[in-house]
Design an enzyme around this catalytic site. Structure first.
Site, PDB file in Angstrom:
ATOM      1  N   HIS A   9       0.827  -1.208   0.000  1.00 42.98           N
ATOM      2  CA  HIS A   9       0.000   0.000   0.000  1.00 42.98           C
ATOM      3  C   HIS A   9       0.863   1.260   0.000  1.00 42.98           C
ATOM      4  CE1 HIS A   9       1.057   0.864   4.177  1.00 42.98           C
ATOM      5  NE2 HIS A   9       0.938  -0.437   4.393  1.00 42.98           N
ATOM      6  N   GLY A  10       0.251   2.382  -0.317  1.00 43.28           N
ATOM      7  CA  GLY A  10       0.956   3.662  -0.287  1.00 43.28           C
ATOM      8  C   GLY A  10       1.259   4.117   1.137  1.00 43.28           C
ATOM      9  N   GLU A  11       2.128   5.095   1.239  1.00 42.44           N
ATOM     10  CA  GLU A  11       2.504   5.660   2.536  1.00 42.44           C
ATOM     11  C   GLU A  11       1.269   6.177   3.280  1.00 42.44           C
ATOM     12  OE1 GLU A  11       5.888   8.800   3.373  1.00 42.44           O
ATOM     13  OE2 GLU A  11       4.006   9.824   2.878  1.00 42.44           O
ATOM     14  N   GLU A  13      -0.440   8.033   7.126  1.00 46.20           N
ATOM     15  CA  GLU A  13      -0.150   9.005   8.183  1.00 46.20           C
ATOM     16  C   GLU A  13       0.563   8.350   9.357  1.00 46.20           C
ATOM     17  OE1 GLU A  13      -3.778  10.986   9.200  1.00 46.20           O
ATOM     18  OE2 GLU A  13      -3.978  11.935   7.219  1.00 46.20           O
ATOM     19  N   TRP A  14       0.214   7.099   9.664  1.00 44.62           N
ATOM     20  CA  TRP A  14       0.890   6.412  10.779  1.00 44.62           C
ATOM     21  C   TRP A  14       2.303   5.996  10.406  1.00 44.62           C
ATOM     22  CZ3 TRP A  14      -2.946   2.777  13.849  1.00 44.62           C
ATOM     23  CH2 TRP A  14      -3.859   3.592  14.544  1.00 44.62           C
ATOM     24  N   ASN A  15       2.570   5.782   9.115  1.00 43.33           N
ATOM     25  CA  ASN A  15       3.962   5.552   8.714  1.00 43.33           C
ATOM     26  C   ASN A  15       4.812   6.760   9.098  1.00 43.33           C
ATOM     27  OD1 ASN A  15       3.007   3.940   5.601  1.00 43.33           O
ATOM     28  ND2 ASN A  15       3.576   2.971   7.524  1.00 43.33           N
ATOM     29  N   ARG A  58      -6.089   1.201   3.781  1.00 43.53           N
ATOM     30  CA  ARG A  58      -4.908   1.714   3.087  1.00 43.53           C
ATOM     31  C   ARG A  58      -4.590   0.889   1.842  1.00 43.53           C
ATOM     32  NH1 ARG A  58      -3.408  -0.671   7.905  1.00 43.53           N
ATOM     33  NH2 ARG A  58      -1.587  -2.082   7.977  1.00 43.53           N
ATOM     34  N   GLU A  82      -1.970  -7.467   7.107  1.00 45.03           N
ATOM     35  CA  GLU A  82      -0.642  -7.360   7.710  1.00 45.03           C
ATOM     36  C   GLU A  82      -0.560  -8.283   8.921  1.00 45.03           C
ATOM     37  OE1 GLU A  82       2.347  -7.207   7.626  1.00 45.03           O
ATOM     38  OE2 GLU A  82       2.874  -5.080   7.394  1.00 45.03           O
TER      39      GLU A  82
END
Length: 212
Positions: A9-11, A13-15, A58, A82
């Site tokens: 998945h793309g980046e 906010e929690w990343n 996400r 995940e």
């Protein structure tokens, strides 16, 4: 021959906030959305039979941004989630490392010894992942499919296909950036890696992000 296009998945906010997500979620950042669209443009000529996505928002958002107006069946697949972090989910990595020092150390440095009372270990993740790919091979003998999932899922698959010891999971490349592309072919019922974690669709000016 079946060709499997696999991406993270793309980046999110929690990343950026260094928070562990697992089965919880956070929205894609603008960078994450842009990278998803760019990967979609890279694969625009591939006629996917089916798109398989983790149920995490996400992943679903990434898949939708990639496919845009293209018509293709979407399948939400629970086994593509995940790894489940249990009580760690939603917490900052630094906080987890301070509150669960041994378990956190094992996760990154001795994954074969990692255990979780409220989540999953790597062996449990591997079992559901292998079960999914056996099902996938029975459903698709030829053609192309897209899978949108997560860092540990992709790392686990690559390690399994390479027959790599679990203890070397994190010490062996590749790094799984957001929207990185891995391609696996199914030849005579065997999965073979063609491309690993390629990010040539992402502008070189974009800095790497933290995994998960």
């Amino acid at each position: 021959m079946l060709t499997i296009y696999l991406t993270r998945h793309g980046e999110t906010e929690w990343n950026i906030a260094q928070k562990l997500q697992g089965w919880l979620d956070s929205p894609l950042t603008e960078k994450g959305k842009r990278n998803a669209r760019e990967l979609g443009a890279r694969l625009k000529d591939i006629e996917f039979q089916t798109v398989y996505s983790s149920p995490s928002e996400r992943s679903l958002c990434t898949a939708q941004l990639m496919m845009q107006r293209r018509t293709c069946p979407f399948v939400i697949e629970e086994d593509l989630k995940e790894i489940h972090f249990g009580d760690w989910e939603g917490q900052n990595r630094q906080v987890v490392s301070e509150n669960y020092p041994q378990a956190y150390f094992n996760f990154w440095n001795a994954p074969h010894l990692y255990t979780s009372e409220t989540g999953e270990n790597f062996f449990e993740l591997e079992q559901r992942l292998l079960a999914f790919f056996e099902k996938l091979k029975s459903l698709h003998q030829t053609g192309e499919v897209l899978i949108v999932t997560h860092t540990v899922v992709i790392k686990m698959l690559l390690a399994t296909l390479k027959k790599q010891p679990l203890k070397k999971l994190w010490s062996t490349p590749p790094f799984i950036q957001d929207t990185s592309l891995t391609i696996v072919e199914c030849v005579e019922d065997q999965l073979e890696i063609v491309l690993e974690a390629d990010v040539s669709h992402i502008s070189q000016e974009q800095e790497q992000v933290t995994e998960r």
